[in-house]
Design a protein around this motif. Sequence first.
Motif, PDB file in Angstrom:
ATOM      1  N   LEU A 107      56.820  42.939  33.084  1.00 23.75           N
ATOM      2  CA  LEU A 107      55.862  41.856  33.287  1.00 23.75           C
ATOM      3  C   LEU A 107      54.881  42.311  34.342  1.00 23.75           C
ATOM      4  N   GLY A 108      53.584  42.244  34.042  1.00 29.25           N
ATOM      5  CA  GLY A 108      52.630  42.726  35.024  1.00 29.25           C
ATOM      6  C   GLY A 108      51.197  42.412  34.674  1.00 29.25           C
ATOM      7  N   ALA A 109      50.321  43.123  35.330  1.00 26.97           N
ATOM      8  CA  ALA A 109      48.886  42.920  35.129  1.00 26.97           C
ATOM      9  C   ALA A 109      48.149  44.221  35.399  1.00 26.97           C
ATOM     10  N   VAL A 110      47.079  44.421  34.650  1.00 24.54           N
ATOM     11  CA  VAL A 110      46.112  45.481  34.906  1.00 24.54           C
ATOM     12  C   VAL A 110      44.799  44.796  35.262  1.00 24.54           C
ATOM     13  N   VAL A 111      44.271  45.111  36.430  1.00 22.66           N
ATOM     14  CA  VAL A 111      42.995  44.551  36.876  1.00 22.66           C
ATOM     15  C   VAL A 111      42.004  45.702  37.018  1.00 22.66           C
ATOM     16  N   THR A 112      40.829  45.524  36.428  1.00 24.30           N
ATOM     17  CA  THR A 112      39.878  46.622  36.304  1.00 24.30           C
ATOM     18  C   THR A 112      38.517  46.222  36.841  1.00 24.30           C
ATOM     19  N   ALA A 113      38.018  47.028  37.776  1.00 23.48           N
ATOM     20  CA  ALA A 113      36.633  46.933  38.256  1.00 23.48           C
ATOM     21  C   ALA A 113      36.118  48.356  38.307  1.00 23.48           C
ATOM     22  N   GLY A 114      35.700  48.857  37.146  1.00 29.71           N
ATOM     23  CA  GLY A 114      35.313  50.252  37.024  1.00 29.71           C
ATOM     24  C   GLY A 114      36.507  51.140  36.760  1.00 29.71           C
ATOM     25  N   LYS A 115      37.563  50.970  37.558  1.00 34.29           N
ATOM     26  CA  LYS A 115      38.818  51.693  37.367  1.00 34.29           C
ATOM     27  C   LYS A 115      39.965  50.688  37.319  1.00 34.29           C
ATOM     28  N   SER A 116      41.004  51.038  36.584  1.00 38.23           N
ATOM     29  CA  SER A 116      42.147  50.135  36.394  1.00 38.23           C
ATOM     30  C   SER A 116      43.228  50.373  37.432  1.00 38.23           C
ATOM     31  N   ASP A 117      43.940  49.287  37.781  1.00 35.45           N
ATOM     32  CA  ASP A 117      45.215  49.415  38.474  1.00 35.45           C
ATOM     33  C   ASP A 117      46.285  48.768  37.605  1.00 35.45           C
ATOM     34  N   TRP A 118      47.555  48.909  38.009  1.00 40.80           N
ATOM     35  CA  TRP A 118      48.652  48.380  37.204  1.00 40.80           C
ATOM     36  C   TRP A 118      49.797  47.989  38.122  1.00 40.80           C
ATOM     37  N   ILE A 131      57.442  33.933  25.442  1.00 41.56           N
ATOM     38  CA  ILE A 131      56.878  34.178  26.767  1.00 41.56           C
ATOM     39  C   ILE A 131      55.544  33.452  26.870  1.00 41.56           C
ATOM     40  N   THR A 132      55.292  32.836  28.012  1.00 46.96           N
ATOM     41  CA  THR A 132      54.010  32.184  28.278  1.00 46.96           C
ATOM     42  C   THR A 132      53.371  32.822  29.505  1.00 46.96           C
ATOM     43  N   VAL A 133      52.104  33.150  29.380  1.00 41.41           N
ATOM     44  CA  VAL A 133      51.319  33.698  30.482  1.00 41.41           C
ATOM     45  C   VAL A 133      50.198  32.717  30.788  1.00 41.41           C
ATOM     46  N   ARG A 134      49.987  32.454  32.080  1.00 44.46           N
ATOM     47  CA  ARG A 134      48.986  31.490  32.532  1.00 44.46           C
ATOM     48  C   ARG A 134      48.083  32.142  33.575  1.00 44.46           C
ATOM     49  N   VAL A 135      46.775  31.997  33.392  1.00 48.24           N
ATOM     50  CA  VAL A 135      45.799  32.501  34.360  1.00 48.24           C
ATOM     51  C   VAL A 135      44.946  31.334  34.838  1.00 48.24           C
ATOM     52  N   SER A 136      44.903  31.134  36.151  1.00 51.12           N
ATOM     53  CA  SER A 136      44.013  30.150  36.759  1.00 51.12           C
ATOM     54  C   SER A 136      42.818  30.886  37.365  1.00 51.12           C
ATOM     55  N   ARG A 137      41.629  30.372  37.090  1.00 51.73           N
ATOM     56  CA  ARG A 137      40.427  30.999  37.637  1.00 51.73           C
ATOM     57  C   ARG A 137      39.935  30.210  38.838  1.00 51.73           C
ATOM     58  N   LEU A 142      41.681  35.470  40.359  1.00 44.53           N
ATOM     59  CA  LEU A 142      42.553  35.035  39.270  1.00 44.53           C
ATOM     60  C   LEU A 142      43.963  34.902  39.820  1.00 44.53           C
ATOM     61  N   VAL A 143      44.636  33.821  39.453  1.00 49.54           N
ATOM     62  CA  VAL A 143      46.024  33.611  39.827  1.00 49.54           C
ATOM     63  C   VAL A 143      46.847  33.643  38.539  1.00 49.54           C
ATOM     64  N   VAL A 144      47.768  34.591  38.459  1.00 48.70           N
ATOM     65  CA  VAL A 144      48.516  34.837  37.231  1.00 48.70           C
ATOM     66  C   VAL A 144      49.961  34.385  37.406  1.00 48.70           C
ATOM     67  N   ARG A 145      50.441  33.593  36.449  1.00 46.27           N
ATOM     68  CA  ARG A 145      51.836  33.177  36.413  1.00 46.27           C
ATOM     69  C   ARG A 145      52.387  33.414  35.011  1.00 46.27           C
ATOM     70  N   ALA A 146      53.708  33.504  34.915  1.00 50.31           N
ATOM     71  CA  ALA A 146      54.338  33.697  33.612  1.00 50.31           C
ATOM     72  C   ALA A 146      55.747  33.131  33.650  1.00 50.31           C
ATOM     73  N   ARG A 147      56.279  32.869  32.445  1.00 45.21           N
ATOM     74  CA  ARG A 147      57.668  32.429  32.332  1.00 45.21           C
ATOM     75  C   ARG A 147      58.186  32.726  30.942  1.00 45.21           C
ATOM     76  N   ALA A 148      59.496  32.792  30.831  1.00 45.48           N
ATOM     77  CA  ALA A 148      60.171  32.902  29.541  1.00 45.48           C
ATOM     78  C   ALA A 148      60.759  31.548  29.198  1.00 45.48           C
ATOM     79  N   TRP A 153      57.914  28.745  36.518  1.00 46.01           N
ATOM     80  CA  TRP A 153      56.827  29.724  36.578  1.00 46.01           C
ATOM     81  C   TRP A 153      57.130  30.780  37.629  1.00 46.01           C
ATOM     82  N   ARG A 154      56.734  32.010  37.339  1.00 44.58           N
ATOM     83  CA  ARG A 154      56.866  33.129  38.259  1.00 44.58           C
ATOM     84  C   ARG A 154      55.461  33.626  38.609  1.00 44.58           C
ATOM     85  N   LEU A 155      55.158  33.742  39.899  1.00 46.69           N
ATOM     86  CA  LEU A 155      53.867  34.285  40.320  1.00 46.69           C
ATOM     87  C   LEU A 155      53.854  35.779  40.047  1.00 46.69           C
ATOM     88  N   VAL A 156      52.840  36.241  39.312  1.00 43.01           N
ATOM     89  CA  VAL A 156      52.730  37.638  38.913  1.00 43.01           C
ATOM     90  C   VAL A 156      51.709  38.378  39.765  1.00 43.01           C
TER      91      VAL A 156
END
Length: 198
Positions: A107-118, A131-137, A142-148, A153-156
């Motif tokens: 479970l994770g995220a890739v955030v990209t501004a020219g180059k990606s992180d992971w 699985i549910t993924v939730r993004v709040s803007r 961005l605030v990312v949460r997810a759960r099975a 909810w788990r803060l990602v």
Amino acid sequence: MPETCIISWSDGTWVHPPAAVQSNSEGNGALEVTVAEGSDAWRHTAYGFVHDSAPALLAPLAVGEAMEVTFHAAWEGEFDQAGLFVRIDAEHWAKTGVEYADGHLGLGAVVTAGKSDWSVGQVDQWREHEITVRVSRWADSLVVRARAADEPWRLVRVAPFDGDAAVFAGPFAAAPTRAGLTVHFTRWERSAADTALH
């Protein structure tokens, strides 16, 4: 805006259409997305390559809104992935959800501004669950949460993100190493953004 608003699959626009897509208007209204081998999203970092071919079905996401997708799949191929994609343009985007790598579901995220992180952590216990993924803007992030299933909810991730840009978001899937990954998306919703991190 209503507390929760279902987004119709027909309200989205594909960036990089999938190999096959089928919408079930009966029952749970699932969207079945089959992606092509070699599909992915990544820019430069560590691997040295740029991939911009991951199918994503996108609709507008304003500051103060949240978006959720719910899905399940048979996670079998190296780097099979699915979740929610948030896009400004080809060089500024985020993808978050699950990815099967090195024999584990992450479970994770890739955030990209020219180059990606992971950022990623193992959630092997989620493998057989929906699985549910939730993004709040927020105005600056961005605030990312997810759960099975119906777990808490788990803060990602909390990641900086341009509050002035036009942003589009929605379900995505990719299969960098194999053909035949089909992801079953069962829900796509918009609501008010979360107001707190904790």
